[in-house]
Write a protein that holds these residues in place. Structure first.
Motif, PDB file in Angstrom:
ATOM      1  N   SER A 131     -23.521  -5.380 -23.682  1.00 55.79           N
ATOM      2  CA  SER A 131     -21.792  -6.300 -23.685  1.00 55.79           C
ATOM      3  C   SER A 131     -21.226  -4.679 -22.959  1.00 55.79           C
ATOM      4  CB  SER A 131     -20.905  -6.944 -24.579  1.00 55.79           C
ATOM      5  OG  SER A 131     -22.187  -7.821 -24.664  1.00 55.79           O
ATOM      6  N   PRO A 132     -21.142  -5.193 -21.445  1.00 54.52           N
ATOM      7  CA  PRO A 132     -20.466  -3.993 -20.823  1.00 54.52           C
ATOM      8  C   PRO A 132     -18.401  -3.754 -21.419  1.00 54.52           C
ATOM      9  CG  PRO A 132     -20.302  -5.781 -19.746  1.00 54.52           C
ATOM     10  CD  PRO A 132     -20.899  -6.246 -20.779  1.00 54.52           C
ATOM     11  N   SER A 133     -17.899  -2.937 -21.579  1.00 56.59           N
ATOM     12  CA  SER A 133     -16.442  -2.491 -21.466  1.00 56.59           C
ATOM     13  C   SER A 133     -15.782  -2.499 -20.829  1.00 56.59           C
ATOM     14  CB  SER A 133     -16.329  -1.175 -21.835  1.00 56.59           C
ATOM     15  OG  SER A 133     -16.035   0.017 -21.142  1.00 56.59           O
ATOM     16  N   VAL A 134     -14.485  -3.000 -20.486  1.00 56.98           N
ATOM     17  CA  VAL A 134     -13.810  -3.701 -19.715  1.00 56.98           C
ATOM     18  C   VAL A 134     -13.624  -3.102 -18.617  1.00 56.98           C
ATOM     19  CG1 VAL A 134     -11.503  -4.217 -19.354  1.00 56.98           C
ATOM     20  CG2 VAL A 134     -12.307  -5.262 -20.984  1.00 56.98           C
ATOM     21  N   GLU A 135     -13.972  -1.169 -19.276  1.00 59.98           N
ATOM     22  CA  GLU A 135     -14.173  -0.259 -18.107  1.00 59.98           C
ATOM     23  C   GLU A 135     -15.042  -0.541 -18.062  1.00 59.98           C
ATOM     24  OE1 GLU A 135     -14.015   4.565 -18.020  1.00 59.98           O
ATOM     25  OE2 GLU A 135     -13.725   3.394 -19.993  1.00 59.98           O
ATOM     26  N   THR A 136     -16.008   0.142 -17.880  1.00 60.19           N
ATOM     27  CA  THR A 136     -17.286  -0.437 -17.711  1.00 60.19           C
ATOM     28  C   THR A 136     -17.416  -2.145 -16.422  1.00 60.19           C
ATOM     29  OG1 THR A 136     -18.893   0.405 -19.314  1.00 60.19           O
ATOM     30  CG2 THR A 136     -19.944  -0.805 -17.827  1.00 60.19           C
ATOM     31  N   LEU A 137     -17.146  -3.216 -16.562  1.00 54.76           N
ATOM     32  CA  LEU A 137     -16.805  -3.457 -15.502  1.00 54.76           C
ATOM     33  C   LEU A 137     -16.166  -3.427 -14.227  1.00 54.76           C
ATOM     34  CD1 LEU A 137     -16.745  -6.965 -18.018  1.00 54.76           C
ATOM     35  CD2 LEU A 137     -18.517  -6.656 -16.712  1.00 54.76           C
ATOM     36  N   GLN A 138     -14.890  -2.483 -14.948  1.00 59.08           N
ATOM     37  CA  GLN A 138     -14.173  -2.236 -13.274  1.00 59.08           C
ATOM     38  C   GLN A 138     -15.002  -1.027 -12.762  1.00 59.08           C
ATOM     39  OE1 GLN A 138     -11.253  -0.986 -15.757  1.00 59.08           O
ATOM     40  NE2 GLN A 138      -9.837  -2.784 -15.324  1.00 59.08           N
ATOM     41  N   ALA A 168     -17.377  -0.882  -7.868  1.00 58.01           N
ATOM     42  CA  ALA A 168     -18.461  -0.474  -6.683  1.00 58.01           C
ATOM     43  C   ALA A 168     -19.655  -1.825  -6.231  1.00 58.01           C
ATOM     44  CB  ALA A 168     -19.530   0.394  -7.930  1.00 58.01           C
ATOM     45  N   LEU A 169     -18.818  -2.908  -6.000  1.00 54.61           N
ATOM     46  CA  LEU A 169     -19.759  -3.949  -5.432  1.00 54.61           C
ATOM     47  C   LEU A 169     -18.761  -4.624  -4.871  1.00 54.61           C
ATOM     48  CD1 LEU A 169     -21.627  -5.744  -8.388  1.00 54.61           C
ATOM     49  CD2 LEU A 169     -22.533  -4.387  -6.841  1.00 54.61           C
ATOM     50  N   GLY A 170     -17.449  -3.991  -4.509  1.00 51.76           N
ATOM     51  CA  GLY A 170     -16.327  -4.262  -3.725  1.00 51.76           C
ATOM     52  C   GLY A 170     -16.154  -5.831  -4.161  1.00 51.76           C
ATOM     53  N   ILE A 171     -16.038  -6.049  -5.725  1.00 50.93           N
ATOM     54  CA  ILE A 171     -15.573  -7.685  -5.890  1.00 50.93           C
ATOM     55  C   ILE A 171     -14.110  -7.629  -7.317  1.00 50.93           C
ATOM     56  CG2 ILE A 171     -17.064  -8.459  -4.570  1.00 50.93           C
ATOM     57  CD1 ILE A 171     -18.047  -8.454  -8.005  1.00 50.93           C
ATOM     58  N   LEU A 185     -15.948 -12.032 -10.898  1.00 51.87           N
ATOM     59  CA  LEU A 185     -17.524 -11.461 -11.486  1.00 51.87           C
ATOM     60  C   LEU A 185     -17.590 -12.558 -12.635  1.00 51.87           C
ATOM     61  CD1 LEU A 185     -19.859 -10.158 -11.654  1.00 51.87           C
ATOM     62  CD2 LEU A 185     -19.486  -8.876 -13.179  1.00 51.87           C
ATOM     63  N   LEU A 186     -16.662 -12.590 -13.836  1.00 49.72           N
ATOM     64  CA  LEU A 186     -16.158 -13.060 -14.995  1.00 49.72           C
ATOM     65  C   LEU A 186     -16.288 -14.722 -14.830  1.00 49.72           C
ATOM     66  CD1 LEU A 186     -14.272 -11.128 -16.568  1.00 49.72           C
ATOM     67  CD2 LEU A 186     -16.407 -11.129 -17.195  1.00 49.72           C
ATOM     68  N   SER A 187     -15.397 -14.986 -13.027  1.00 48.82           N
ATOM     69  CA  SER A 187     -15.378 -16.513 -12.700  1.00 48.82           C
ATOM     70  C   SER A 187     -16.376 -17.383 -12.673  1.00 48.82           C
ATOM     71  CB  SER A 187     -14.467 -16.938 -11.437  1.00 48.82           C
ATOM     72  OG  SER A 187     -14.572 -18.247 -10.941  1.00 48.82           O
ATOM     73  N   ASP A 188     -17.498 -16.108 -11.746  1.00 48.60           N
ATOM     74  CA  ASP A 188     -19.297 -16.160 -11.402  1.00 48.60           C
ATOM     75  C   ASP A 188     -19.507 -16.658 -12.573  1.00 48.60           C
ATOM     76  OD1 ASP A 188     -17.963 -16.933  -9.169  1.00 48.60           O
ATOM     77  OD2 ASP A 188     -19.371 -14.717  -8.278  1.00 48.60           O
TER      78      ASP A 188
END
Length: 68
Positions: free
Chosen positions: A39-46, A51-54, A59-62
């Motif tokens: 499970s990624p941390s919030v920082e990792t998700l950011q 990097a993906l430009g989103i 991402l969470l909604s998808d």
């Protein structure tokens, strides 16, 4: 989250290694997240989303949509 991440990464035409490099992560971390083994941390998700430009919210909604 992993499945949504994989879809966005593939849509961007990036390998796990390329995404990891852009996000400042190890390729193994991206792989583990995509497979649901970490499970990624919030920082990792950011970092990944930048990097993906989103936005993280997209991402969470998808990811939530994939659960339905």
């Amino acid at each position: 989250v992993g499945q949504a991440l994989r879809q966005h990464r593939q849509a961007a035409g990036l390998s796990q290694e390329s995404l990891a490099d852009r996000a400042g992560l190890h390729r193994t971390a991206v792989s583990l997240i995509e497979r649901g083994q970490r499970s990624p941390s919030v920082e990792t998700l950011q970092r990944i989303c930048a990097a993906l430009g989103i936005p993280v919210s997209r991402l969470l909604s998808d990811a939530e949509g994939l659960l339905s």
